[in-house]
Design a protein around this motif. Structure first.
Motif, PDB file in Angstrom:
ATOM      1  N   UNK A 123       0.602  -1.184   0.114  1.00 30.91           N
ATOM      2  CA  UNK A 123      -0.062   0.218   0.130  1.00 30.91           C
ATOM      3  C   UNK A 123       0.914   1.429  -0.089  1.00 30.91           C
ATOM      4  N   UNK A 124       2.341   1.075   0.412  1.00 27.77           N
ATOM      5  CA  UNK A 124       2.982   2.407   0.680  1.00 27.77           C
ATOM      6  C   UNK A 124       3.142   2.709  -0.839  1.00 27.77           C
ATOM      7  N   UNK A 125       3.964   2.039  -1.636  1.00 29.47           N
ATOM      8  CA  UNK A 125       4.055   2.412  -3.054  1.00 29.47           C
ATOM      9  C   UNK A 125       2.833   2.658  -3.847  1.00 29.47           C
ATOM     10  N   UNK A 126       1.833   1.970  -3.226  1.00 29.00           N
ATOM     11  CA  UNK A 126       0.606   2.326  -4.198  1.00 29.00           C
ATOM     12  C   UNK A 126      -0.036   3.453  -3.815  1.00 29.00           C
ATOM     13  N   UNK A 127      -0.002   3.989  -2.785  1.00 23.97           N
ATOM     14  CA  UNK A 127      -0.284   5.263  -2.278  1.00 23.97           C
ATOM     15  C   UNK A 127       0.402   6.696  -2.254  1.00 23.97           C
ATOM     16  N   UNK A 128       1.624   6.141  -2.827  1.00 24.12           N
ATOM     17  CA  UNK A 128       2.410   7.352  -2.966  1.00 24.12           C
ATOM     18  C   UNK A 128       2.791   7.534  -4.638  1.00 24.12           C
TER      19      UNK A 128
END
Length: 267
Positions: A123-128
């Motif tokens: 979710x970190x790369x997906x939401x950044x």
């Protein structure tokens, strides 16, 4: 390391990226008002800023210290499998991300733990930066459906909660992304296709270490040495490969051993 430190210190660029995050936490009204290449431009989803909000109450020097300590801790953990001598030899090559304060070392950490017991870390790369989450195709190709569901589910859950809190901010981010995509060339799309091909091949052959360069290629903006910090994930990705192959040789169902289930001790 000396060259990078000298150049960024002389140019007044120490903490350039982390300062943009701190400014976003302090001044949410300024989100998505500056183009991607401008100083203190905030490019990530509202969920990223919301998650960091408590740290935004710190003064800038304290925020920068906490951010750099977090980066250094992740880097030390990533390089630990190769021992302290090799680790200290390799660490200076990743100094750029520490100096600028971007999220690439955290991407590397998220990539490693996503293959373990926390697929939702993607979710970190997906939401950044969005496109680096293409590495999640690894789960689909390997038919690790539970891990894929966790990765997608955690991302959707965070988005849903964040959108309820700040729906107008998400609309602004969508407009910002659409405008930025229209201004960019086709290089990013080509790199994304190459990254996807690498992820598929890595999943089919079991070469997890290839996910690190694939994640770099998938980043929407490339420039300088900062992105190379994702390569710090390779020592632990190689360890994952070894364990994964050993589990297959023993006939152990790898996915079930990695993904926690409700009521298990892994939660």
């Amino acid at each position: 390391m000396a060259m990078q430190t000298f150049v960024y210190l002389r140019a007044g660029m120490i903490g350039t990226d982390s300062h943009a995050y701190w400014m976003a936490l302090r001044f949410p009204q300024a989100w998505y008002t500056k183009p991607p290449t401008y100083r203190d431009a905030f490019l990530y989803s509202p969920a990223f800023a919301q998650a960091l909000w408590p740290f935004g109450q710190l003064p800038w020097p304290a925020f920068q210290t906490v951010w750099m300590m977090g980066q250094a801790g992740v880097l030390a953990w990533l390089l630990a499998p190769w021992g302290w001598q090799r680790g200290l030899t390799l660490a200076p090559f990743f100094i750029t991300d520490l100096l600028l304060g971007n999220v690439y070392l955290f991407f590397a950490g998220a990539l490693v733990v996503s293959l373990g017991r926390a697929p939702g870390a993607l979710a970190l790369p997906g939401l950044t930066k969005i496109t680096p989450s293409v590495v999640g195709v690894w789960f689909v190709v390997r038919r690790e459906w539970r891990a894929a569901a966790w990765a997608a589910g955690v991302t959707v859950l965070i988005f849903s909660v964040s959108a309820v809190i700040a729906p107008s901010a998400w609309l602004a981010w969508a407009e910002f992304l659409a405008h930025s995509a229209a201004q960019s060339g086709g290089t990013a799309s080509l790199r994304l296709v190459v990254a996807l091909a690498i992820v598929i091949w890595a999943a089919r052959t079991g070469h997890a270490w290839l996910l690190a360069p694939a994640m770099i290629l998938a980043c929407p903006l490339l420039g300088g040495y900062g992105e190379l910090a994702v390569l710090a994930a390779i020592p632990r990705l190689l360890r994952f490969e070894h364990k994964d192959r050993a589990a297959k040789a023993l006939g152990t169902p790898g996915e079930k051993s990695r993904i926690p289930t409700p009521g298990s001790s892994g939660l």
